[in-house]
Design a protein around this motif. Structure first.
Motif, PDB file in Angstrom:
ATOM      1  N   ARG A  14      33.740  34.311  40.790  1.00  0.00           N
ATOM      2  CA  ARG A  14      35.002  34.119  40.801  1.00  0.00           C
ATOM      3  C   ARG A  14      36.209  34.550  39.857  1.00  0.00           C
ATOM      4  NH1 ARG A  14      34.319  29.066  41.500  1.00  0.00           N
ATOM      5  NH2 ARG A  14      34.621  28.764  43.397  1.00  0.00           N
ATOM      6  N   LYS A  15      35.499  34.588  38.513  1.00  0.00           N
ATOM      7  CA  LYS A  15      36.497  35.288  37.659  1.00  0.00           C
ATOM      8  C   LYS A  15      36.441  36.767  37.768  1.00  0.00           C
ATOM      9  CE  LYS A  15      37.016  35.211  32.432  1.00  0.00           C
ATOM     10  NZ  LYS A  15      37.274  36.619  32.297  1.00  0.00           N
ATOM     11  N   LEU A  16      35.329  37.195  37.973  1.00  0.00           N
ATOM     12  CA  LEU A  16      35.528  38.811  38.288  1.00  0.00           C
ATOM     13  C   LEU A  16      36.414  39.128  39.325  1.00  0.00           C
ATOM     14  CD1 LEU A  16      34.378  41.710  37.858  1.00  0.00           C
ATOM     15  CD2 LEU A  16      32.662  41.073  39.655  1.00  0.00           C
ATOM     16  N   ILE A  17      36.463  38.474  40.369  1.00  0.00           N
ATOM     17  CA  ILE A  17      37.314  38.821  41.595  1.00  0.00           C
ATOM     18  C   ILE A  17      38.903  38.497  41.199  1.00  0.00           C
ATOM     19  CG2 ILE A  17      38.022  38.221  43.899  1.00  0.00           C
ATOM     20  CD1 ILE A  17      34.909  37.393  44.171  1.00  0.00           C
ATOM     21  N   SER A  18      38.982  37.437  40.409  1.00  0.00           N
ATOM     22  CA  SER A  18      40.305  37.015  40.177  1.00  0.00           C
ATOM     23  C   SER A  18      40.968  38.094  38.885  1.00  0.00           C
ATOM     24  CB  SER A  18      40.657  35.776  39.621  1.00  0.00           C
ATOM     25  OG  SER A  18      41.676  35.346  39.317  1.00  0.00           O
ATOM     26  N   ASP A  19      40.325  38.504  38.208  1.00  0.00           N
ATOM     27  CA  ASP A  19      40.465  39.294  37.115  1.00  0.00           C
ATOM     28  C   ASP A  19      40.887  40.459  37.547  1.00  0.00           C
ATOM     29  OD1 ASP A  19      40.199  37.267  34.958  1.00  0.00           O
ATOM     30  OD2 ASP A  19      38.203  37.929  34.292  1.00  0.00           O
ATOM     31  N   ARG A  29      49.771  33.749  41.810  1.00  0.00           N
ATOM     32  CA  ARG A  29      49.886  32.744  43.084  1.00  0.00           C
ATOM     33  C   ARG A  29      49.355  33.371  44.216  1.00  0.00           C
ATOM     34  NH1 ARG A  29      56.338  32.558  44.001  1.00  0.00           N
ATOM     35  NH2 ARG A  29      56.999  34.565  44.231  1.00  0.00           N
ATOM     36  N   ASN A  30      49.256  34.638  44.388  1.00  0.00           N
ATOM     37  CA  ASN A  30      48.887  35.419  45.663  1.00  0.00           C
ATOM     38  C   ASN A  30      47.184  35.695  45.637  1.00  0.00           C
ATOM     39  OD1 ASN A  30      51.215  35.830  46.815  1.00  0.00           O
ATOM     40  ND2 ASN A  30      51.522  38.133  46.342  1.00  0.00           N
ATOM     41  N   ALA A  31      46.753  35.626  44.450  1.00  0.00           N
ATOM     42  CA  ALA A  31      45.373  35.760  44.090  1.00  0.00           C
ATOM     43  C   ALA A  31      44.528  34.579  44.376  1.00  0.00           C
ATOM     44  CB  ALA A  31      45.147  36.225  42.564  1.00  0.00           C
ATOM     45  N   SER A  32      45.047  33.655  44.400  1.00  0.00           N
ATOM     46  CA  SER A  32      44.033  32.263  44.505  1.00  0.00           C
ATOM     47  C   SER A  32      43.101  32.200  45.741  1.00  0.00           C
ATOM     48  CB  SER A  32      44.923  31.019  44.271  1.00  0.00           C
ATOM     49  OG  SER A  32      43.986  29.786  44.277  1.00  0.00           O
ATOM     50  N   TYR A  33      44.042  32.149  47.048  1.00  0.00           N
ATOM     51  CA  TYR A  33      43.331  32.172  48.210  1.00  0.00           C
ATOM     52  C   TYR A  33      42.485  33.227  48.428  1.00  0.00           C
ATOM     53  CZ  TYR A  33      43.289  31.360  53.489  1.00  0.00           C
ATOM     54  OH  TYR A  33      42.949  31.401  54.690  1.00  0.00           O
ATOM     55  N   PHE A  34      43.069  34.293  48.083  1.00  0.00           N
ATOM     56  CA  PHE A  34      42.406  35.703  48.191  1.00  0.00           C
ATOM     57  C   PHE A  34      41.199  35.634  47.542  1.00  0.00           C
ATOM     58  CE2 PHE A  34      43.575  40.344  48.220  1.00  0.00           C
ATOM     59  CZ  PHE A  34      42.726  40.631  49.014  1.00  0.00           C
ATOM     60  N   THR A  35      40.971  35.130  46.257  1.00  0.00           N
ATOM     61  CA  THR A  35      39.679  35.318  45.348  1.00  0.00           C
ATOM     62  C   THR A  35      38.846  34.269  46.099  1.00  0.00           C
ATOM     63  OG1 THR A  35      40.969  35.504  43.261  1.00  0.00           O
ATOM     64  CG2 THR A  35      38.670  34.325  43.456  1.00  0.00           C
ATOM     65  N   GLU A  36      39.135  32.940  46.715  1.00  0.00           N
ATOM     66  CA  GLU A  36      38.315  32.223  47.312  1.00  0.00           C
ATOM     67  C   GLU A  36      37.608  32.903  48.622  1.00  0.00           C
ATOM     68  OE1 GLU A  36      37.022  29.619  45.877  1.00  0.00           O
ATOM     69  OE2 GLU A  36      38.346  30.111  44.162  1.00  0.00           O
ATOM     70  N   ALA A  37      38.353  33.732  49.285  1.00  0.00           N
ATOM     71  CA  ALA A  37      38.104  33.990  50.636  1.00  0.00           C
ATOM     72  C   ALA A  37      36.983  35.284  50.168  1.00  0.00           C
ATOM     73  CB  ALA A  37      39.285  35.004  51.394  1.00  0.00           C
ATOM     74  N   ILE A  38      37.163  36.314  49.273  1.00  0.00           N
ATOM     75  CA  ILE A  38      36.223  37.242  48.752  1.00  0.00           C
ATOM     76  C   ILE A  38      34.881  36.374  48.300  1.00  0.00           C
ATOM     77  CG2 ILE A  38      35.629  39.064  47.046  1.00  0.00           C
ATOM     78  CD1 ILE A  38      38.646  39.722  47.300  1.00  0.00           C
ATOM     79  N   LEU A  39      35.097  35.402  47.591  1.00  0.00           N
ATOM     80  CA  LEU A  39      33.832  34.869  46.925  1.00  0.00           C
ATOM     81  C   LEU A  39      33.181  34.124  48.135  1.00  0.00           C
ATOM     82  CD1 LEU A  39      32.248  33.648  44.588  1.00  0.00           C
ATOM     83  CD2 LEU A  39      33.752  31.766  44.543  1.00  0.00           C
ATOM     84  N   ASP A  40      33.785  33.526  49.074  1.00  0.00           N
ATOM     85  CA  ASP A  40      33.151  32.884  50.167  1.00  0.00           C
ATOM     86  C   ASP A  40      32.194  34.016  51.106  1.00  0.00           C
ATOM     87  OD1 ASP A  40      32.900  30.220  52.097  1.00  0.00           O
ATOM     88  OD2 ASP A  40      33.599  32.153  53.116  1.00  0.00           O
ATOM     89  N   THR A  41      32.946  35.132  51.200  1.00  0.00           N
ATOM     90  CA  THR A  41      32.179  36.224  52.036  1.00  0.00           C
ATOM     91  C   THR A  41      30.680  36.705  51.282  1.00  0.00           C
ATOM     92  OG1 THR A  41      34.080  37.290  52.746  1.00  0.00           O
ATOM     93  CG2 THR A  41      32.265  38.618  52.541  1.00  0.00           C
ATOM     94  N   GLU A  42      30.643  36.608  49.869  1.00  0.00           N
ATOM     95  CA  GLU A  42      29.685  37.001  49.079  1.00  0.00           C
ATOM     96  C   GLU A  42      28.491  35.644  49.457  1.00  0.00           C
ATOM     97  OE1 GLU A  42      28.571  39.588  47.670  1.00  0.00           O
ATOM     98  OE2 GLU A  42      30.321  40.790  48.241  1.00  0.00           O
TER      99      GLU A  42
END
Length: 336
Positions: A14-19, A29-42
């Motif tokens: 999660r930190k890697l994706i967000s960073d 504010r644009n990165a939060s939901y986006f980060t969770e989506a990428i993490l969920d995919t993995e």
């Protein structure tokens, strides 16, 4: 994936994706939901799919192909209809902002729809419909893409792999059923990665420029993806194209910018979501019937519900860690 395989805990991932997103130019504010989506995919077991696309997202941020800081505009067309202009930003924050209006409208009126245009690759569509299902709704989702599938009998791609997704709410904020399937036999990224890694592809994945099945991923990328189920897959993709290009007012596949190349053109694809309140329509029988339907499947030895494998993968990968190539990890870390 290569031999230099590492594993990340969900927290580290999660930190890697967000960073990476924020470092490359996405607002917080644009990165939060986006980060969770990428993490969920993995976590869902599409190993490498989220991380693989993340490098393209970051490269497109740096090249200016996509605006990571822009805020989408949501227009209320009626009590149950909403239009979201992603303004050539990422799809995820645009979808997230639109859902703020879509969810209460569907609960109040029983059904609501939301069209998104001037958008970007929505990645795993099931994450978005799954979000709506966890809000107690039944959801349909559609997203179009750059051309990859030729019409049956033709050779030139006119529609993308164009996935559609359907998610059903369960008890206590859970997802009872989730279907997320592309119109092609396999995801375009599977062929793309095989080409990058110098691997042959199995028969039935792609066609060459002459419309013939091929084992060569490069020929497949130059030709077209094989539709899932022949004419049925192309038909599904055509439905998605109408929902996203014609109805949502986005670009058709051939009009879009590239999902992977920095061609200087915004992608301009579209998404469409329909949310329904199951209890309002069913008269209170929905939960009972979904439970009975699910049991009729799981009671059979060896049978499983759609999304069951993803849920099992989430538990396994949370314990084992998420695999990632060392080279890809270093590349993503360089964006931070």
């Amino acid at each position: 994936m290569g031999e230099d395989l590492l594993r990340l805990s969900p927290k580290a991932a999660r930190k890697l994706i967000s960073d990476a997103l924020i470092g490359a130019g996405t607002s917080q504010r644009n990165a939060s939901y986006f980060t969770e989506a990428i993490l969920d995919t993995e976590l869902s077991g599409l190993e490498g799919h989220g991380f693989y696309w993340l490098q393209y997202y970051c490269e497109h941020l740096l090249s200016g192909k996509v605006d990571g800081k822009v805020r989408a505009k949501v227009k209320k067309l009626s009590a149950v209809a909403f239009q979201v202009d992603a303004r050539n930003g990422f799809a995820h924050p645009a979808i997230e902002k639109g859902f703020v209006k879509l969810v209460p409208a569907a609960r109040k009126h029983g059904i609501a729809g939301m069209a998104v245009h001037n958008s970007y690759n929505a990645a795993t569509l099931g994450f978005h419909t799954g979000y709506l299902a966890r809000q107690g709704l039944v959801a349909f989702g559609f997203t179009n893409a750059m051309p990859a599938i030729a019409p049956v009998g033709g050779r030139t791609p006119v529609i993308g792999t164009n996935p559609l997704s359907f998610a059903v709410s369960g008890r206590k904020g859970k997802i009872a059923l989730l279907i997320d399937q592309s119109s092609s036999a396999v995801a375009w990224t599977a062929v793309k990665r095989a080409a990058e890694e110098g691997r042959e592809i199995p028969p039935g994945w792609a066609l060459d420029r002459e419309g013939r099945p091929t084992f060569d991923p490069l020929q497949g990328l130059e030709g077209s993806m094989a539709p899932s189920g022949g004419y049925k897959g192309f038909g599904q993709g055509l439905i998605v194209e109408v929902m996203c290009a014609a109805l949502a007012g986005a670009l058709r596949g051939p009009e879009m910018g590239s999902f992977t190349e920095n061609d200087g053109k915004p992608i301009g694809c579209g998404q469409f979501f329909i949310a329904l309140d199951p209890e309002m329509f069913s008269g209170g029988t929905f939960a009972k019937q979904v439970k009975a339907l699910s049991k009729s499947i799981t009671a059979q030895a060896g049978a499983r519900l759609p999304n069951a494998r993803r849920m099992a993968n989430r538990k396994r990968l949370a314990r084992e860690g998420l695999p990632i190539d060392d080279a890809l990890l270093q590349r993503l870390q360089s964006f931070a």
